[in-house]
Scaffold this active site. Structure first.
Site, PDB file in Angstrom:
ATOM      1  N   ASP A 184       0.785  -1.121   0.039  1.00 17.81           N
ATOM      2  CA  ASP A 184      -0.135  -0.054  -0.016  1.00 17.81           C
ATOM      3  C   ASP A 184       0.877   1.154   0.112  1.00 17.81           C
ATOM      4  O   ASP A 184       1.868   1.228   0.716  1.00 17.81           O
ATOM      5  CB  ASP A 184      -1.096  -0.146   0.998  1.00 17.81           C
ATOM      6  CG  ASP A 184      -1.884   1.002   1.214  1.00 17.81           C
ATOM      7  OD1 ASP A 184      -1.909   2.132   1.032  1.00 17.81           O
ATOM      8  OD2 ASP A 184      -3.250   0.393   1.191  1.00 17.81           O
ATOM      9  N   THR A 219     -15.813  -2.949  -9.555  1.00 15.58           N
ATOM     10  CA  THR A 219     -17.325  -2.283  -9.044  1.00 15.58           C
ATOM     11  C   THR A 219     -18.395  -2.079 -10.169  1.00 15.58           C
ATOM     12  O   THR A 219     -18.212  -2.304 -11.278  1.00 15.58           O
ATOM     13  CB  THR A 219     -16.994  -0.492  -8.882  1.00 15.58           C
ATOM     14  OG1 THR A 219     -18.304   0.125  -8.510  1.00 15.58           O
ATOM     15  CG2 THR A 219     -16.650   0.003  -9.996  1.00 15.58           C
ATOM     16  N   ASP A 220     -19.724  -2.129  -9.701  1.00 12.55           N
ATOM     17  CA  ASP A 220     -20.915  -2.158 -10.348  1.00 12.55           C
ATOM     18  C   ASP A 220     -20.977  -0.797 -11.077  1.00 12.55           C
ATOM     19  O   ASP A 220     -21.854  -0.874 -12.056  1.00 12.55           O
ATOM     20  CB  ASP A 220     -22.206  -2.278  -9.418  1.00 12.55           C
ATOM     21  CG  ASP A 220     -22.179  -1.310  -8.389  1.00 12.55           C
ATOM     22  OD1 ASP A 220     -21.343  -0.525  -8.162  1.00 12.55           O
ATOM     23  OD2 ASP A 220     -23.464  -1.075  -7.716  1.00 12.55           O
ATOM     24  N   GLU A 221     -20.196   0.202 -10.748  1.00 15.10           N
ATOM     25  CA  GLU A 221     -20.400   1.385 -11.350  1.00 15.10           C
ATOM     26  C   GLU A 221     -19.990   1.571 -12.955  1.00 15.10           C
ATOM     27  O   GLU A 221     -20.164   2.211 -13.804  1.00 15.10           O
ATOM     28  CB  GLU A 221     -19.725   2.710 -10.692  1.00 15.10           C
ATOM     29  CG  GLU A 221     -20.387   2.691  -9.390  1.00 15.10           C
ATOM     30  CD  GLU A 221     -19.957   4.165  -8.830  1.00 15.10           C
ATOM     31  OE1 GLU A 221     -19.733   5.148  -9.547  1.00 15.10           O
ATOM     32  OE2 GLU A 221     -19.488   3.983  -7.412  1.00 15.10           O
ATOM     33  N   TYR A 225     -14.056   8.257 -12.466  1.00 18.84           N
ATOM     34  CA  TYR A 225     -13.837   6.823 -11.521  1.00 18.84           C
ATOM     35  C   TYR A 225     -14.381   5.508 -12.297  1.00 18.84           C
ATOM     36  O   TYR A 225     -13.493   4.693 -12.374  1.00 18.84           O
ATOM     37  CB  TYR A 225     -14.397   7.233 -10.247  1.00 18.84           C
ATOM     38  CG  TYR A 225     -14.723   5.685  -9.317  1.00 18.84           C
ATOM     39  CD1 TYR A 225     -13.368   4.806  -9.160  1.00 18.84           C
ATOM     40  CD2 TYR A 225     -15.817   5.241  -9.058  1.00 18.84           C
ATOM     41  CE1 TYR A 225     -13.459   3.693  -8.511  1.00 18.84           C
ATOM     42  CE2 TYR A 225     -15.895   4.094  -8.614  1.00 18.84           C
ATOM     43  CZ  TYR A 225     -14.888   3.311  -8.232  1.00 18.84           C
ATOM     44  OH  TYR A 225     -14.865   1.863  -7.559  1.00 18.84           O
ATOM     45  N   LYS A 242     -12.122   2.527 -13.845  1.00 18.69           N
ATOM     46  CA  LYS A 242     -12.237   1.105 -13.427  1.00 18.69           C
ATOM     47  C   LYS A 242     -12.924   0.403 -14.408  1.00 18.69           C
ATOM     48  O   LYS A 242     -12.218  -1.129 -14.489  1.00 18.69           O
ATOM     49  CB  LYS A 242     -13.334   0.877 -12.379  1.00 18.69           C
ATOM     50  CG  LYS A 242     -12.837   1.602 -11.134  1.00 18.69           C
ATOM     51  CD  LYS A 242     -11.521   0.684 -10.395  1.00 18.69           C
ATOM     52  CE  LYS A 242     -11.947  -0.663 -10.020  1.00 18.69           C
ATOM     53  NZ  LYS A 242     -10.788  -1.160  -9.176  1.00 18.69           N
ATOM     54  N   GLY A 259     -23.515  13.722 -13.525  1.00 19.74           N
ATOM     55  CA  GLY A 259     -23.379  12.304 -13.802  1.00 19.74           C
ATOM     56  C   GLY A 259     -23.938  11.222 -12.742  1.00 19.74           C
ATOM     57  O   GLY A 259     -23.499  10.295 -12.775  1.00 19.74           O
TER      58      GLY A 259
END
Length: 333
Positions: free
Chosen positions: A33, A124-126, A148, A152, A273
């Site tokens: 990290d 992600t679902d986005e 973002y 992804k 958005g």
């Protein structure tokens, strides 16, 4: 098994590390990290002296570092990402670097140093965008709505391309909105708990009618474990609990648990958005990997509220002016 976790100081990554070390006595974890925004060493303070756990400070875009670690491990789970939508709107460049270049660097390190390693990429679902009716399946097209989610989606496509071309052993998971212990205070649920507990106004974008499917983080990390151990290469697995709530419902539930009045709610200018509704069909992971969520939203949110109330030592150092006095997205909130 020796496991590399990238982004393990973040919300979901730290919950995954806690779960893995508790369940698998003979597993070792390397946590890589960079300790950037959203990382918090306090998330793993209780295991920092565990001999099975090693922390390495570093960036996934550092190719030499990645290739030196990748060749030492049996599996990799990639949590490392910039993930706050509002921040991606005001500063998208950082999201391109971490989410796209970072994923590319990991894939190249695998390809050149350890092509047999098992790789699970957390998405992600986005990436699907929003949906008015029904639920997205893993075969639906990607229609991201923010910087973002666009980065992804790009990283997902890289994983699929490298897996097909170079025969890597990689899977992708796409989850709905997570909540639970160690979530950064800027997110809706912890922000609401913290602000309401301090008798501060709770801001909600627009009318609060945006719908999200809420997944308790412990259920999510169990799903990731299932994909890691039993998932098929080049497959995508949606992960959802089927607990759809509007943002206003979530906030009202928290206020009720805290014994606070709904007069604390303050509607603010919506962000650009802003997707209306996310919904995933998780039948595939249920059918193929025998995973199911254990917690309802009512159970999970009660556990979450209790955790934040009992762990002020954790969140108090993270609460800054942007949490206490939030301003609209367009000036950096």
């Amino acid at each position: 098994m020796k496991l590399l976790i990238t982004g393990g100081m973040g919300f979901i990554g730290s919950n995954f590390i806690h779960y893995i070390l508790e369940k698998h006595d003979d597993w070792e974890v390397i946590n890589l990290d960079k300790l950037g925004y959203g990382s918090n060493p306090a998330n793993l303070k209780d295991i920092e002296n565990d001999p099975r756990y090693t922390f390495v400070k570093g960036d996934i875009t550092d190719f030499e570092l990645m290739r030196n670690i990748v060749k030492k491990v049996d599996a990799i789970v990639n949590f490392a990402a910039e993930s706050h939508v509002d921040r991606s709107i005001s500063s998208p460049k950082h999201f391109l670097r971490s989410n796209v270049i970072g994923t590319y660097t990991i894939l190249e390190a695998i390809r050149k140093e350890n092509p047999e390693v098992r790789f699970v990429h957390i998405s992600t679902d986005e990436v699907y965008g929003d949906i008015v009716k029904g639920s997205f399946t893993e075969k639906d097209a990607l229609m991201p709505s923010s910087p973002y989610s666009a980065t992804k989606a790009a990283s997902d496509v890289l994983v699929l391309g490298w897996t097909r071309t170079y025969n890597l052993n990689a899977s992708i998971t796409r989850c709905t909105n997570n909540y639970g212990p160690y979530q950064f205070p800027e997110k809706l649920i912890p922000k609401t708990i913290i602000r309401a507990s301090m008798r501060l106004k709770v801001p909600i974008y627009g009318t609060g009618e945006n719908v999200r499917d809420w997944l308790y983080v412990e259920d999510h990390v169990r799903a990731i474990e299932a994909v890691l151990l039993r998932g098929e290469s080049r497959e995508i697995y949606n992960i959802s609990a089927g607990d759809e709530k509007t943002n206003i419902e979530v906030v009202k539930t928290i206020l009720k648990l805290l014994g606070k009045d709904e007069s604390l709610i303050e509607f603010v200018e919506d962000r650009p958005g802003h997707d209306l509704r996310y919904s995933l069909d998780s039948w595939k992971i249920t059918r193929d990997l025998k995973w199911r969520p254990r917690y309802s939203f009512e159970e999970g949110i009660e556990k979450t509220v209790r955790w934040y109330l009992e762990n002020e030592w954790w969140w108090r150092p993270l609460v800054n002016e942007k949490i206490l006095h939030p301003t609209p997205w367009k000036i950096g909130w």
